[in-house]
Design a protein around this motif. Structure first.
Motif, PDB file in Angstrom:
ATOM      1  N   ARG A   1     -13.170 -11.199   2.398  1.00 54.00           N
ATOM      2  CA  ARG A   1     -12.904  -9.840   2.864  1.00 54.00           C
ATOM      3  C   ARG A   1     -13.311  -9.760   4.316  1.00 54.00           C
ATOM      4  N   ALA A   2     -12.517  -9.062   5.126  1.00 56.45           N
ATOM      5  CA  ALA A   2     -12.819  -8.980   6.554  1.00 56.45           C
ATOM      6  C   ALA A   2     -12.416  -7.615   7.090  1.00 56.45           C
ATOM      7  N   ASN A   3     -13.321  -7.014   7.865  1.00 55.83           N
ATOM      8  CA  ASN A   3     -13.035  -5.789   8.601  1.00 55.83           C
ATOM      9  C   ASN A   3     -13.025  -6.116  10.084  1.00 55.83           C
TER      10      ASN A   3
ATOM     11  N   ILE B   1     -17.133 -10.352   8.232  1.00 62.77           N
ATOM     12  CA  ILE B   1     -16.442 -11.223   7.286  1.00 62.77           C
ATOM     13  C   ILE B   1     -17.404 -11.620   6.188  1.00 62.77           C
ATOM     14  N   SER B   2     -16.955 -11.497   4.956  1.00 59.55           N
ATOM     15  CA  SER B   2     -17.728 -11.977   3.814  1.00 59.55           C
ATOM     16  C   SER B   2     -16.814 -12.827   2.946  1.00 59.55           C
TER      17      SER B   2
ATOM     18  N   TYR C   1      -8.093  -4.450   7.844  1.00 57.02           N
ATOM     19  CA  TYR C   1      -8.817  -5.049   6.719  1.00 57.02           C
ATOM     20  C   TYR C   1      -7.958  -6.165   6.155  1.00 57.02           C
ATOM     21  N   TYR C   2      -8.570  -7.346   5.973  1.00 59.65           N
ATOM     22  CA  TYR C   2      -7.892  -8.475   5.361  1.00 59.65           C
ATOM     23  C   TYR C   2      -8.659  -8.868   4.109  1.00 59.65           C
TER      24      TYR C   2
ATOM     25  N   PRO D   1      -4.502  -3.442   4.805  1.00 58.60           N
ATOM     26  CA  PRO D   1      -4.335  -2.094   5.335  1.00 58.60           C
ATOM     27  C   PRO D   1      -4.819  -2.035   6.785  1.00 58.60           C
ATOM     28  N   PHE D   2      -4.281  -1.091   7.542  1.00 65.96           N
ATOM     29  CA  PHE D   2      -4.667  -0.987   8.951  1.00 65.96           C
ATOM     30  C   PHE D   2      -4.486   0.458   9.402  1.00 65.96           C
ATOM     31  N   GLY D   3      -5.120   0.803  10.493  1.00 61.69           N
ATOM     32  CA  GLY D   3      -5.009   2.126  11.077  1.00 61.69           C
ATOM     33  C   GLY D   3      -5.485   2.095  12.516  1.00 61.69           C
ATOM     34  N   GLY D   4      -5.050   3.087  13.289  1.00 61.01           N
ATOM     35  CA  GLY D   4      -5.466   3.114  14.679  1.00 61.01           C
ATOM     36  C   GLY D   4      -5.095   4.401  15.357  1.00 61.01           C
ATOM     37  N   VAL D   5      -5.587   4.540  16.584  1.00 63.13           N
ATOM     38  CA  VAL D   5      -5.344   5.736  17.366  1.00 63.13           C
ATOM     39  C   VAL D   5      -5.148   5.336  18.824  1.00 63.13           C
TER      40      VAL D   5
END
Length: 828
Positions: free
Chosen positions: A816-818, A65-66, A794-795, A774-778
């Motif tokens: 911003r956060a990953n 997080i930044s 990602y937020y 945005p988001f993604g996954g497996v």
């Protein structure tokens, strides 16, 4: 320079991302080798007389997080650490004759640190009972620094003479909201249905809602003190009901509900800034409104010696507390029936009457307010309120023919809410923060601390013309009532299987009664005893009994007593009644041109002869269009348009409003291996209204004129505009049987303007901002009953400058956060 915590988080997240990449390639390789294998279905196992299914998903989250951590916690609040992402148990009787139950379902998620934890239990046995239990724990965190914060600005302000504190008080600019909220809610609900398939059913229920935790608030008394609130409220609700099915196709229900509320919130002022001291070394709270141009907190806040000017407004301490207790019993009777073939009937009536009391109310101020010279204040007294409400809903549908129906629904609501506050108020005055007020010691004869014993020297407190009474006993009685009746009558006609319409009329009548009456018993000590309710009738004439208003008595010691005249006409507002009649026509049309396409149109046109508030419309129109189209089994397209217009454009109001929403969505599923969903919404909001205000700032926007009937205020047309664009998409692919890929995004952008006349340079905050997710996954089913999951989110929140101004440089809210979540799921 990044701090150590952010560096560690970034390194931790970097390791998680590298681990995710390695895991992804390994799972892809394994999936190719097992491409022909079918994933296992969750069929469960049979044991005894039950089929049992279970699943558990456990994992961990990594964050980087930044930006503003407080804003991230407000909007997202997903932290790193291990998590129980899901746990379920399901049992079903094989022959529907279980010993204690036939069906059991138990689920949990969120435990380990997420802001929402939920557990649910459902258990039932045929013909005997259904039991449902829910427990939920929420973390409610809100710290949006612009909320109720007037100090967010682009340049710092002077903090005092050289050598005292920082030369420019950047630390005085609040980076948190003065109305911060950080509470926990525990919510439990338990419901039991006995004999669910019989003609007479019994229902029992209990729910409990607890909210507790810290928060911030503020008080405006010459300056803005930041106050600490310790929230603690509890609501207990008990329910008993019975259903009767003694007639065919008819159900009658009776419910008894008891609601109990306890409020034990207390407010204090513990924020003593060590930079701000009096010359005697005492720390004081100057609040957070530092504005030298407006003499806040006072002119020449800091002396040449660096100490606080003792004539400023400041607090040493503050306390506000009272125990609120409310009980509200409610009875309800309802009916649903289609006993007659051509009629559908429904009805519901309910009545509740509850009492609310505040015990031990006490507001104590220890400090000073420069406008009134108030040094100490203590207000106590009981508060009682009673609310009685009765409402009813009646509905009937008459199927005149197979194509023609008549519908009528009637709604009735009547409630009244009388309340009374018996306040005893003691106020003490002094010329500055260094001079203590003269506080009398209570005795048996004079139980009020501010009441002087017989023969005592009252002294001469330093009052100002704005000072309130030294002693007051005030009875405030308030009354609010509303009687509402609404009836909607409609005809529905189906021309064919492809076309239908409805036409109706709605009438709504509201009678709103409000009344306020206040009686006072006050004493004004000298000096300047002729003030407040006993200010001289003719200020140019000497102080005599004949120059005082009715109810005022000039005493021999120079004090003045006041007692509200018996008529109360001067201080009682009298009964106010607002009658409102609304008339609305409704029309709807639906069509099915083909079996795959359906479209509908609805409208409502309303007109009223009066309003209760300035923002309530006298006229409104609403138009709605909805369409669904499914040309094939794998494609579904939806669209909608909603337009609402309202106006109350009478003199000195000039209120116009609109809200327009346009949206569409589409879902594609060409094969079982691929699926895609997307959508878009556009929202346009506008409002304008004339406002009256006072401000030391130069007004911006439309020209101002004098506010009608109010000296010293300006009137200006205030406008608000906002447009938002929201879009989303979600893609799912299963290239091989054991591997599923996910990708998507939720994106929002808003822009708008608002007339901020009091502080025209205030940042617009979320009115001009972007939200990106945005988001993604497996998911990889790598072994029997086992699935590995890896997801990334990602937020991003960003506020955009507007009108040539920048957003806050001392309290930026962008972040911003990953987030990376890795988990394993075991299910059988």
């Amino acid at each position: 320079m990044p701090n150590a915590n952010s560096t560690r988080r970034a390194a931790f997240a970097g390791r998680a991302i590298r681990l995710l990449s390695v895991a992804f390639y390994v799972m892809v390789a394994i999936s190719i080798a097992h491409a022909q294998q079918q994933p296992d279905e969750q069929t469960g196992i049979d044991q005894g007389n039950y089929n049992i299914k279970q699943s558990i998903e456990f994992g961990g989250r990594f964050t980087s997080i930044s930006g503003d951590q407080q804003a991230y916690d407000t909007f997202v609040n997903l932290q790193e650490g291990p998590r129980l992402l899901g746990f379920t148990t399901e049992m079903n009787s094989l022959n529907h004759h279980g010993t204690l139950f036939d069906r059991l379902y138990f689920s949990n998620f969120g435990y380990g640190g997420d802001p929402i934890d939920v557990s649910r239990l459902r258990i039932s046995k045929n013909s005997w009972y259904n039991f449902d239990a829910l427990f939920r724990k929420d973390e409610n965190f809100w710290d949006y620094s612009l909320q109720a914060n007037p100090l967010n600005r682009t340049t710092p302000f002077a903090n005092g003479p050289a050598g005292f504190g920082p030369p420019a008080c950047t630390s005085c600019v609040l980076t948190t909201s003065p109305h911060l909220f950080n509470t926990r809610r525990k919510l439990g609900g338990y419901n039991l249905l006995m004999l669910p398939q019989s003609r007479i059913r019994f229902r029992l229920g209990y729910s409990r809602n607890i909210v507790e935790g810290p928060g911030l608030s503020s008080i405006h008394q010459g300056t803005e003190q930041m106050l600490f609130e310790d929230y603690k409220t509890t609501v207990n609700m008990y329910r008993f009901g019975v259903d009767f099915k003694v007639l065919p196709r008819t159900n009658i229900s009776y419910d008894q509900i008891w609601t109990y509320f306890k409020g034990d919130t207390g407010t204090t002022d513990p924020f003593q800034n060590p930079l701000f001291r009096l010359s005697n070394g005492t720390t004081v709270d100057l609040g957070y409104s530092f504005n030298a141009a407006a003499n806040q907190p006072c002119g020449g806040t800091f002396l040449a010696t660096g100490f606080v000017n003792p004539t400023c407004s400041a607090y040493f301490s503050y306390l506000n507390h009272g125990r609120t207790r409310t009980n509200t019993p409610t009875e309800q009777l309802s009916l649903q029936s289609n006993y007659w073939k051509a009629w559908d009937l429904s009805a519901r009536v309910s009545y509740s009457g509850g009492d609310s009391d505040v015990f031990g109310y006490n507001e104590a101020i220890f400090g000073r307010e420069s406008r009134t010279n108030l040094r100490n204040d203590n207000r106590t007294g009981p508060i009682h309120n009673r609310r009685v409400a009765a409402n009813a809903d009646l509905g009937a549908t008459w199927h005149i023919t197979d194509k023609l129906s008549f519908l009528d629904s009637f709604h009735y609501l009547n409630w009244h809410d009388p309340g009374e506050f018996d306040a005893g108020d003691c106020e003490f005055f002094s010329p500055n923060l260094l001079t203590a007020a003269n506080v009398f010691t209570p005795t048996a004869a004079t139980p009020l601390a501010c009441a002087a014993p017989a023969g005592a020297n009252l002294g001469t407190p330093i009052h100002s013309s704005s000072s309130l009474a030294d002693i007051s006993v005030i009875v405030d009685s308030n009354f609010l009532k509303q009687d509402e009746k609404t009836n909607l009558a409609e005809f529905e006609y189906q021309f064919s299987r492809k076309l239908g319409a409805r036409l109706g009329f709605r009438y709504r009548h509201r009678a709103i009664d409000d009344n306020f009456f206040e009686t006072k018993n006050e004493i004004y000590f000298p000096n300047l005893a002729a003030r407040g309710d006993c200010a001289r009738v003719n200020p140019a004439q000497p102080l005599t009994q004949g120059n005082l208003p009715a109810g005022c008595t000039l005493n021999g010691d120079g004090s003045i007593s006041f007692l509200t005249p018996p008529s109360g006409t001067t201080f009682g507002a009298g009964l106010g009644q607002t009658l409102i009649n609304e008339y609305a026509g409704v029309f709807g049309l639906w069509a099915r041109p083909t079996t795959k396409w359906r479209i509908s149109f609805d409208t409502e046109l309303m007109s009223a002869d009066n309003v209760f508030t300035r923002i309530s419309p006298r006229e409104s129109q609403e138009y709605r269009v909805r369409s669904t189209y499914k040309p094939t089994a794998w494609l579904n397209v939806n669209g909608s348009i909603t337009i609402w217009e309202g106006r109350d454009n009478v003199e000195n109001v000039n209120n116009l409003q609109h809200n327009r929403v346009y949206g569409f969505s589409a879902m594609f599923q060409p094969t079982e291996k691929y699926g895609f969903e997307l959508g878009y919404d556009y929202n346009d909001v506008f409002s304008q209204i004339l406002i009256c205000f006072t401000s030391s700032a130069v007004p911006v926007g439309p020209a101002t004129v004098n506010c009608p009937g109010v000296t010293g205020l300006q009137q200006q047309l205030s406008t608000y505009t906002n447009t938002s664009n929201y879009g989303y998409f979600d893609f799912t692919a299963t290239p091989v049987h054991r591997l599923t890929l996910h990708a998507g995004a939720n994106l929002t952008g808003t822009s708008g303007t608002a007339l901020l006349v009091i502080t025209p340079t205030v940042p617009s905050g979320p009115l001009n901002s972007k939200w990106l997710h945005p988001f993604g996954g497996v998911d990889y089913h790598f072994a029997k009953d086992w699935t590995a999951k890896a997801y990334w989110d990602y937020y991003g929140y960003h506020e955009d400058p507007t009108l040539g101004l920048v957003q806050d440089i001392f309290a930026p809210r962008n972040f911003r956060a990953n987030l990376v979540t890795l988990s394993l799921r075991y299910a059988f």
